[in-house]
Design a protein around this motif. Structure first.
Motif, PDB file in Angstrom:
ATOM      1  N   CYS A 188       3.158  -0.821   4.851  1.00  0.00           N
ATOM      2  CA  CYS A 188       1.785  -1.318   4.932  1.00  0.00           C
ATOM      3  C   CYS A 188       1.490  -2.252   3.751  1.00  0.00           C
ATOM      4  CB  CYS A 188       0.792  -0.158   4.920  1.00  0.00           C
ATOM      5  SG  CYS A 188       0.864   0.843   6.387  1.00  0.00           S
ATOM      6  N   LEU A 194       0.849  -1.191   0.000  1.00  0.00           N
ATOM      7  CA  LEU A 194       0.000   0.000   0.000  1.00  0.00           C
ATOM      8  C   LEU A 194       0.887   1.243   0.000  1.00  0.00           C
ATOM      9  CD1 LEU A 194      -2.730  -1.180   2.512  1.00  0.00           C
ATOM     10  CD2 LEU A 194      -2.855  -1.114   0.028  1.00  0.00           C
ATOM     11  N   PRO A 195       0.318   2.439  -0.257  1.00  0.00           N
ATOM     12  CA  PRO A 195       1.149   3.647  -0.374  1.00  0.00           C
ATOM     13  C   PRO A 195       1.912   3.999   0.898  1.00  0.00           C
ATOM     14  CG  PRO A 195      -1.096   4.095  -1.112  1.00  0.00           C
ATOM     15  CD  PRO A 195      -1.076   2.725  -0.581  1.00  0.00           C
ATOM     16  N   SER A 196       1.345   3.727   2.082  1.00  0.00           N
ATOM     17  CA  SER A 196       2.056   4.040   3.326  1.00  0.00           C
ATOM     18  C   SER A 196       3.243   3.097   3.485  1.00  0.00           C
ATOM     19  CB  SER A 196       1.123   3.886   4.523  1.00  0.00           C
ATOM     20  OG  SER A 196       0.015   4.743   4.389  1.00  0.00           O
ATOM     21  N   PRO A 197       4.364   3.590   3.973  1.00  0.00           N
ATOM     22  CA  PRO A 197       5.556   2.742   4.091  1.00  0.00           C
ATOM     23  C   PRO A 197       5.305   1.563   5.051  1.00  0.00           C
ATOM     24  CG  PRO A 197       6.098   5.052   4.495  1.00  0.00           C
ATOM     25  CD  PRO A 197       4.628   4.955   4.375  1.00  0.00           C
TER      26      PRO A 197
END
Length: 194
Positions: A104, A99-102
């Motif tokens: 995740c 996902l975009p969050s580091p």
């Protein structure tokens, strides 16, 4: 890839089954009890017939090409079946989607379960099943199977269903999802008089 694997599996099983059936049929013809019942065009085989007798096998071994060809064919078949077996075992658990969050990630199965739960909660839907398949690049293939209540028309459910699938698309943001929906009607349950 799954369709190709299924087609290859069915082709291999069909070819093996057909060859075993033909070999069994030919060997059955060597039994005198069955030989009298066969049509006249059936190739006759004598009692105790073998595919290669000792003389013919010794003659083939005397040829220069026989031994290397037999060894190469055996090795080729062994490698082919080993690769086929490895291809069957590769269909294990899918890798998590980043996902975009580091740091995740989300499992495709978790995304599918969440989508199925969300769709089942919609009015007019009895149950649903979802499957999320990662594809090359940043693509997802979403297969959604929806069972409608017996008297629910499909056009009454489509707007809310579109909203639910759009939410799932946003949840897997770096990925673009191609969603395929299959609608079915849940069967009527007939009441029995006792």
């Amino acid at each position: 890839m799954a369709r190709t694997r299924t087609a290859v599996n069915r082709t291999v099983l069909g070819a093996v089954g057909l060859s075993l059936f033909l070999a069994g049929s030919w060997l059955t013809a060597t039994d005198p009890a069955f030989a009298d019942r066969l049509p006249t065009w059936w190739p006759a085989a004598g009692t105790g017939t073998v595919l290669l007798d000792r003389n013919r096998l010794a003659q083939l071994r005397g040829e220069g090409w026989w031994t290397p060809t037999a060894i190469a064919a055996s090795i080729g078949l062994a490698v082919l079946f080993a690769l086929w077996s490895l291809g069957q075992s590769r269909s294990g658990r899918a890798q998590p989607l980043a996902l975009p969050s580091p740091g995740c990630t989300v499992r495709p199965q978790a995304l599918a379960e969440a989508l199925a739960t969300r769709v089942t909660a919609l009015p007019g839907i009895t149950r649903s099943r979802a499957r999320v398949l990662p594809r090359r690049g940043q693509r997802l293939e979403v297969r959604l199977r929806v069972w409608l209540e017996p008297d629910t028309p499909p056009d009454a459910v489509l707007p809310t269903l579109h909203t639910a699938t759009a939410e799932a698309d946003r949840a897997a943001t770096p990925y673009t999802a191609h969603t395929r929906v299959r609608l079915s009607t849940a069967p009527h349950r007939t009441r029995h008089v006792r």
